[in-house]
Scaffold this motif. Structure first.
Motif: not given
Length: 128
Positions: A52-64, A69-77, A99-102
């Motif tokens: 088993q591997d534990v991957h730490q991954v960051a997601f950068d979500c863009y919006g106008e 941007a926050m709504q897009f990130a919230d939905g992607l979670t 880490t919740l969207p910020y």
């Protein structure tokens, strides 16, 4: 232990999210980046057990706007939490938002807003 290999989690997530209709990119961030785009980047991880591997991954979500941007990130979670079954040809055991969207302005894209969150995704290793 010498016959185990870590999967390319960035590529696996790229393919997974593309199949769901997301506009996904890897680094470097493209110049033509637009709203409702996501950048996926592995930020580290560890081995949990022999298989088993534990991957730490960051997601950068863009919006106008910041709200977009926050709504897009919230939905992607929701999508990332729901990863089950297989990813990159291996089993997924768990997917947790760490880490919740910020708000995270991108200094190279002043016309877009960015929200970032991170996840921990536990997968089986590939046997080679």
């Amino acid at each position: 232990m010498f016959n185990c290999e870590t999967i390319d989690i960035e590529n696996a997530l790229y393919e997974y999210l593309r199949a769901l209709g997301y506009r996904v990119y890897a680094l470097p961030v493209p110049e033509e980046l637009g709203s409702d785009c996501v950048i996926v980047q592995r930020t580290g991880g560890s081995e949990r057990a022999y298989v088993q591997d534990v991957h730490q991954v960051a997601f950068d979500c863009y919006g106008e706007t910041k709200a977009a941007a926050m709504q897009f990130a919230d939905g992607l979670t929701r999508v990332i939490r729901a990863i089950v079954g297989k990813l990159g040809g291996v089993a997924v055991y768990d997917s947790t938002i760490m880490t919740l969207p910020y708000d995270n302005p991108d200094p190279n894209h002043h016309t877009l807003e960015r929200a970032t969150f991170s996840a921990q995704i536990v997968t089986r290793v590939k046997h080679v």
